[in-house]
Design an enzyme around this catalytic site. Structure first.
Site, mmCIF file in Angstrom:
data_model
loop_
_atom_site.group_PDB
_atom_site.id
_atom_site.type_symbol
_atom_site.label_atom_id
_atom_site.label_comp_id
_atom_site.label_asym_id
_atom_site.label_seq_id
_atom_site.Cartn_x
_atom_site.Cartn_y
_atom_site.Cartn_z
ATOM 1 N N GLY A 148 61.769 -79.116 12.668
ATOM 2 C CA GLY A 148 61.175 -79.879 11.872
ATOM 3 C C GLY A 148 60.551 -81.076 12.628
ATOM 4 O O GLY A 148 60.326 -80.995 13.842
ATOM 5 N N ASN A 154 57.711 -73.311 6.621
ATOM 6 C CA ASN A 154 56.624 -72.876 7.039
ATOM 7 C C ASN A 154 56.773 -71.819 6.888
ATOM 8 O O ASN A 154 55.893 -70.402 7.189
ATOM 9 C CB ASN A 154 55.960 -73.688 7.691
ATOM 10 N N GLU A 162 63.997 -77.857 17.705
ATOM 11 C CA GLU A 162 62.363 -77.344 17.614
ATOM 12 C C GLU A 162 61.752 -78.240 16.961
ATOM 13 O O GLU A 162 61.592 -77.947 15.569
ATOM 14 C CB GLU A 162 62.179 -75.864 17.148
ATOM 15 N N GLU A 217 50.546 -83.769 14.044
ATOM 16 C CA GLU A 217 49.973 -82.847 13.659
ATOM 17 C C GLU A 217 49.767 -83.193 12.388
ATOM 18 O O GLU A 217 49.837 -83.897 11.614
ATOM 19 C CB GLU A 217 51.823 -82.249 13.553
ATOM 20 N N GLU A 274 65.035 -70.616 21.707
ATOM 21 C CA GLU A 274 65.264 -69.998 21.409
ATOM 22 C C GLU A 274 64.089 -68.489 21.035
ATOM 23 O O GLU A 274 63.963 -68.625 21.516
ATOM 24 C CB GLU A 274 64.758 -70.860 19.274
ATOM 25 N N CYS A 331 54.187 -75.843 13.607
ATOM 26 C CA CYS A 331 54.162 -76.047 14.905
ATOM 27 C C CYS A 331 53.576 -76.202 16.047
ATOM 28 O O CYS A 331 52.703 -76.647 16.953
ATOM 29 C CB CYS A 331 55.496 -77.278 15.224
ATOM 30 N N PRO A 368 68.385 -74.456 4.203
ATOM 31 C CA PRO A 368 67.103 -74.217 4.418
ATOM 32 C C PRO A 368 66.061 -75.426 3.388
ATOM 33 O O PRO A 368 66.451 -76.309 2.901
ATOM 34 C CB PRO A 368 66.923 -73.220 3.589
HETATM 35 C C1 SIN Z 1 57.172 -73.168 13.743
HETATM 36 O O1 SIN Z 1 58.076 -74.088 13.986
HETATM 37 O O2 SIN Z 1 56.128 -74.227 12.837
HETATM 38 C C2 SIN Z 1 56.270 -71.888 14.437
HETATM 39 C C3 SIN Z 1 57.608 -71.420 14.219
HETATM 40 C C4 SIN Z 1 56.628 -69.588 14.914
HETATM 41 O O3 SIN Z 1 55.734 -69.825 15.158
HETATM 42 O O4 SIN Z 1 57.521 -69.017 14.430
#
Ligand code: SIN
Length: 488
Positions: free
Chosen positions: A241, A165, A263, A391, A468, A297, A189
């Protein structure tokens, strides 16, 4: 931020950055017979292929990272910072084309993709400034006489597994912190969007990153993920993920006791109180929800509006969402591109069908357009439990109502996830009370956009652990070592 007019020939410029290869220990391995086809979600045509690496090739990447670790860790922080600054300059010089590449493989509109490239680059710049500031502490020992020197040292070779994403930003958020700390990385990736990661890797090598400090391994999750998580040479895994996959990876990492940053999924609530500025609350919901077409997310998964302002809020929100332009990511004015794949479309359709079956109503949208394009949708009513636990990952805003602050807080927290939450109110005391009471790692007050290099990004509960970006993000890549000096 997205101020700049699209240059001509964007598609061709993005396509010119495609490397149909994986990068293993400084060598590009071209895609051969057994390869992964990467398609363009907008027209569903194949853009190119990347190799399906075997276990031996992944092991070679891991061995190269292990060999590169000591020399890279011993490099002065200033030199690592200078490398990061050069990488950032190259990313800036190529930002239009990188954005086009993101649009091609991910489908987000070019202007939004350009915003992502700049967001991605902000992590490189942020950590370039930090590399010469990784200091430790001198501590007086509890026995009085001795001096304890606490050093912060890199954890070792890192495996990074990134999602589709944000094909650039999730890569740099991990890599820049790792390189800043002195860790080499083996990156896997997402198979849907490997080309942006490979293009960023090529720029990192051009900026002077030593060979072996970065491999980009493409292939099947069970083979590549299995080797990365199973190897004792890899000392840390950073994963972005789903919670489901995160749990599996964490279990695979347990025998080798790796450090983990996870995350994972979210089901963010967005609360609108009756004292909120409704225009701000509508713009916040739209900005947060429709970023990446709802495929983030952190995006609001469920909206709760206080009963007294629900009618007025719904009217404004519906008009705003109905006006969003869906279409070709390279066309002027387009705000929403296609969903990533047919599975993503099916999930959105399923959530809409289940909400209608539970008594909900559509206020706008609700239909698939051609291919993977979907109408931006607002729904009201139905059962919010679905959106607390799953989600949607698509352009759907389900709206519910509440009466009291206590109820709003209870409903916001009625989820196993705890990544992000948003609240809109003009009462500062309420903002503090509710903001502190919500169980989530990231809270936005009067904003739907919280993603920023300075913000400690990460969740609690089933949304994972670790942070992060920000001044905290570096800690995930460092370990403390102490040296006790007996003083005479
Ligand atoms: C996500 O991991 O979907 C969000 C990433 C972000 O907003 O930095």
């Amino acid at each position: 931020m997205n101020d700049h007019a699209p240059p001509p020939d964007l598609r061709a410029k993005g396509a010119a950055l495609i490397h149909e290869a994986a990068l293993v220990a400084g060598t590009w391995i071209p895609a051969g017979g057994d390869a992964i086809a990467v398609d363009n979600p907008a027209d569903e045509r194949v853009l190119g292929r990347v190799p399906k690496l075997g276990g031996d090739e992944v092991d070679r990447a891991i061995a190269a990272a292990a060999a590169a670790f000591r020399p890279w860790a011993a490099t002065k922080g200033k030199a690592r910072g200078e490398f990061l600054a050069r990488w950032a300059e190259l990313v800036t010089a190529n930002e239009d084309d990188l954005a086009a590449l993101i649009s091609l493989e991910n489908g987000k509109p070019w202007k939004e993709a350009l915003g992502e490239v700049r967001y991605a680059n902000s992590f490189i710049s942020w950590f370039s400034g930090m590399a010469e500031r990784l200091d430790g502490k001198a501590i007086e020992s509890a026995n009085g006489g001795d001096l304890i020197l606490a050093f912060r040292e890199p954890v070792g070779p890192v495996a990074a597994i990134t999602p589709w994403n944000f094909p650039a930003a999730m890569v740099t958020r991990k890599l820049a912190a790792a390189f800043c700390a002195g860790c080499p990385v083996v990156l896997k990736p997402a198979s849907a969007t490997p080309f942006t990661a490979l293009a960023l890797a090529a720029l990192a090598l051009e900026a002077g990153l030593p060979e072996g400090c970065l491999s980009v391994v493409t292939g099947a999750q069970d083979v590549v993920g299995g080797r990365l998580t199973g190897s004792p040479l890899i000392r840390k895994l950073s994963f972005t993920g789903s919670t489901e996959v995160g749990r599996k990876l964490a279990a695979q990492c347990a025998p080798t006791l790796k450090r983990l940053s996870m995350e994972l999924g979210g089901a963010a609530p967005l609360l609108v109180f009756d004292d909120a500025d409704l225009e701000v609350a509508v713009e916040g919901a739209v900005a947060g929800k429709f970023r990446a077409g709802g495929q983030t997310c952190v995006c609001p998964n469920r909206v709760y509006v206080q009963a007294g302002v629900k009618g007025a809020y719904l009217e404004k929100l519906t008009a705003r969402v109905a006006a969003l332009k869906v279409g070709d990511p390279f066309a002027a004015g387009v705000e929403i591109g296609p969903l990533i794949d047919a599975k993503g479309v099916a999930k959105v359709e399923d959530h809409i069908a289940r909400t209608l079956a539970a008594g909900g109503r559509l206020l706008t949208g609700g239909q698939r357009l051609e291919g993977r394009f979907f109408q931006p949708t607002v729904m009201v009513g139905g059962d919010d439990a679905l959106f607390c636990h799953e989600e949607t990952f698509g352009p759907v805003v389900p709206v519910f109502s509440f009466d009291t602050e206590e109820e709003a807080l209870a409903r916001a927290n009625a989820s196993e996830f705890g990544l992000a939450a948003f609240l809109f109110t003009d009462d500062l005391n309420r903002a503090m009370r509710v903001g502190r009471g919500i169980e989530a790692g990231l809270i936005g007050v009067n904003t739907g956009l919280i993603s920023n290099a300075a913000n400690p990004f990460g969740g609690i509960k089933q949304s994972g652990y670790g942070r992060e970006g920000s001044v905290y993000g570096i800690d995930d890549y460092l370990q403390v070592k102490s040296l006790t000096l007996a003083l005479r």
